[in-house]
Design a protein around this motif. Structure first.
Motif, mmCIF file in Angstrom:
data_model
loop_
_atom_site.group_PDB
_atom_site.id
_atom_site.type_symbol
_atom_site.label_atom_id
_atom_site.label_comp_id
_atom_site.label_asym_id
_atom_site.label_seq_id
_atom_site.Cartn_x
_atom_site.Cartn_y
_atom_site.Cartn_z
ATOM 1 N N SER A 133 -22.768 -11.228 -58.207
ATOM 2 C CA SER A 133 -21.633 -12.164 -58.091
ATOM 3 C C SER A 133 -20.375 -11.467 -57.207
ATOM 4 C CB SER A 133 -21.149 -12.572 -59.523
ATOM 5 O OG SER A 133 -20.113 -11.597 -59.753
ATOM 6 N N GLU A 134 -19.892 -12.215 -56.496
ATOM 7 C CA GLU A 134 -19.103 -11.864 -55.513
ATOM 8 C C GLU A 134 -17.880 -11.332 -56.527
ATOM 9 O OE1 GLU A 134 -16.177 -13.890 -52.014
ATOM 10 O OE2 GLU A 134 -18.016 -15.254 -52.870
ATOM 11 N N GLU A 135 -17.358 -11.960 -57.470
ATOM 12 C CA GLU A 135 -16.288 -11.095 -58.175
ATOM 13 C C GLU A 135 -16.660 -9.737 -58.731
ATOM 14 O OE1 GLU A 135 -15.803 -13.874 -61.410
ATOM 15 O OE2 GLU A 135 -14.437 -12.631 -62.551
ATOM 16 N N PHE A 136 -17.796 -9.707 -58.996
ATOM 17 C CA PHE A 136 -18.470 -8.262 -59.382
ATOM 18 C C PHE A 136 -18.021 -7.270 -58.323
ATOM 19 C CE2 PHE A 136 -21.398 -5.014 -60.691
ATOM 20 C CZ PHE A 136 -20.873 -4.632 -61.913
ATOM 21 N N ILE A 137 -18.590 -7.726 -56.915
ATOM 22 C CA ILE A 137 -18.432 -6.840 -55.794
ATOM 23 C C ILE A 137 -16.952 -6.502 -55.326
ATOM 24 C CG2 ILE A 137 -19.407 -6.791 -53.415
ATOM 25 C CD1 ILE A 137 -21.621 -6.684 -55.431
ATOM 26 N N ILE A 138 -16.120 -7.567 -55.512
ATOM 27 C CA ILE A 138 -14.865 -7.468 -55.528
ATOM 28 C C ILE A 138 -14.062 -6.225 -56.140
ATOM 29 C CG2 ILE A 138 -12.348 -8.455 -55.406
ATOM 30 C CD1 ILE A 138 -13.871 -10.606 -54.217
ATOM 31 N N LYS A 139 -14.654 -6.214 -57.522
ATOM 32 C CA LYS A 139 -14.300 -5.425 -58.562
ATOM 33 C C LYS A 139 -14.649 -4.031 -58.115
ATOM 34 C CE LYS A 139 -14.902 -4.949 -63.066
ATOM 35 N NZ LYS A 139 -15.580 -5.444 -64.296
ATOM 36 N N LEU A 140 -15.707 -3.920 -57.771
ATOM 37 C CA LEU A 140 -16.366 -2.417 -57.111
ATOM 38 C C LEU A 140 -15.856 -1.953 -56.095
ATOM 39 C CD1 LEU A 140 -20.353 -3.048 -57.765
ATOM 40 C CD2 LEU A 140 -18.793 -1.541 -59.044
ATOM 41 N N LYS A 141 -15.266 -3.021 -55.172
ATOM 42 C CA LYS A 141 -14.564 -2.418 -53.897
ATOM 43 C C LYS A 141 -13.272 -2.006 -54.194
ATOM 44 C CE LYS A 141 -17.245 -4.046 -50.243
ATOM 45 N NZ LYS A 141 -17.596 -4.696 -48.931
ATOM 46 N N ASP A 142 -12.421 -2.810 -55.343
ATOM 47 C CA ASP A 142 -11.206 -2.325 -55.854
ATOM 48 C C ASP A 142 -11.257 -0.744 -56.387
ATOM 49 O OD1 ASP A 142 -9.998 -4.443 -55.066
ATOM 50 O OD2 ASP A 142 -9.982 -5.504 -57.255
ATOM 51 N N PHE A 147 -17.757 -0.161 -48.783
ATOM 52 C CA PHE A 147 -19.016 0.355 -49.069
ATOM 53 C C PHE A 147 -19.901 -0.639 -48.139
ATOM 54 C CE2 PHE A 147 -18.149 -1.328 -53.271
ATOM 55 C CZ PHE A 147 -18.845 -2.561 -53.296
ATOM 56 N N TYR A 148 -21.097 0.112 -47.904
ATOM 57 C CA TYR A 148 -22.214 -0.719 -47.281
ATOM 58 C C TYR A 148 -23.235 -0.880 -48.412
ATOM 59 C CZ TYR A 148 -26.405 -2.216 -44.718
ATOM 60 O OH TYR A 148 -27.651 -2.568 -43.953
#
Ligand SMILES: *Cc1c(COP(=O)(O)O)cnc(C)c1O
Length: 315
Positions: A133-142, A147-148
């Protein structure tokens, strides 16, 4: 700004892989020829099909100027093991998001990943389900910065281009190509590289028919229309993904005794067992020339011992 990390190189370099003939009375009796492509030898620590799935992805990350790879996997994942090694070799940082918080975080696969400098981030199985999910990826980027992203199992369009290079000129003479299936990415890449009249046979390590639909989707998303024939076998999962039976363990032991080639219990053991089953059932016409692809995964045999106490052959 161009940073050069001492030992970093631009690309992963393959070692030469052998295609070895397998000799056995049953093949003589059935009048078929069988060889094995030893992709497990392609690299000392980026083994098997994962080498081909990763190579263009890591090159792309470098080209984008991205110095960190993030990916997902289970506690004994070949993909995590290979990504950690490959990233380290190319001077890239790596983050592994690992399924399950209760797992033994010191198992051989994760110990290797850590040794290679991979940062391990453990999440619950429930959270892991949201990984796309996009939300989860954004949280990881925070949390981790830019990252790639490489998906679980490493299947994406660049992985498919990479795996389309597994078969070369010298494999044109084969009538059948056999491989194991996890996500189906490697199968799709092989389908792309297939020659007319060749039959690609995939043996699923997962229980269920859903894999047919999943492979179909990967093929259509990547606009792959194979010139050969595609066939998927779903009868040799031995209970399901990462499940096993004593018969499977016996088969891996027998294969080692006969051919001195180690197999793993997650993928290659199931594929080769499925292949022998079809040979016994006369599913290959006389004169067939069959290539079995050893997709690697032998790092998992140490993890299997860790998990079960059962020692499987390794080289
Ligand atoms: C990952 C893996 C597979 C499955 O590859 P997919 O591209 O996900 O189908 C097969 N064999 C081995 C040894 C693997 O590590």
């Amino acid at each position: 700004m161009w940073l050069n990390f001492g030992k970093s190189t631009q690309m992963l370099h393959p070692q030469s892989v052998e295609t070895v003939p397998l000799l056995h009375p049953i093949f003589e009796e059935k009048k078929i020829e069988v060889s094995m492509l030893r992709l497990d030898q392609v690299h000392s620590s980026v083994s098997g099909n994962k080498f081909f799935k990763l190579k263009y992805n890591l090159e792309e990350a470098k080209n984008q100027g991205n110095s960190t790879i993030l990916t997902f996997g289970g506690a004994f994942s070949n993909h995590i093991h290979a990504t950690a090694s490959a990233a380290n070799q190319l001077g890239l940082k790596s983050i592994g998001v690992i399924r399950g918080e209760e797992i033994d975080q010191t198992n051989p696969t994760l110990a290797h990943a850590r040794d290679q400098g991979m940062h391990l981030h453990f999440i619950s199985r429930e959270e892991y389900r949201k990984k796309n999910s996009e939300e989860f990826i954004i949280k990881l980027k925070d949390t981790f910065g830019d990252f790639y992203l490489i998906p679980e199992g490493g299947t994406n369009p660049l992985a498919i281009i990479g795996t389309s290079e597994i078969l070369t000129q010298q494999h044109q003479e084969y009538t059948h190509i056999c491989t194991s299936i996890g996500t189906g990415g490697t199968f799709a890449g092989l389908a792309l590289g297939l020659k007319p009249k060749q039959i690609l046979m995939g043996f699923s390590s997962l229980k269920g028919e859903f894999i047919r639909e999943e492979v179909q989707q990967i093929l259509s998303k990547n606009v792959i229309q194979s010139v050969g024939k595609l066939d998927i076998n779903t009868n040799n999962h031995f209970g399901g993904y990462a499940k096993w039976t004593p018969e499977l363990i016996d088969f891996i032991g027998w294969f080692w005794k006969e051919f001195r080639i180690p197999l793993d219990p997650i993928y290659t053991g199931k594929m080769v067992a499925g292949f022998f089953d079809l040979v016994q059932k006369d599913q290959f016409a006389q004169g067939s020339k069959i290539l079995l692809i050893h997709t690697g995964g032998l790092q998992g045999n140490a993890g299997f011992y860790h998990r079960t106490g059962i020692e499987l052959p390794i080289l």
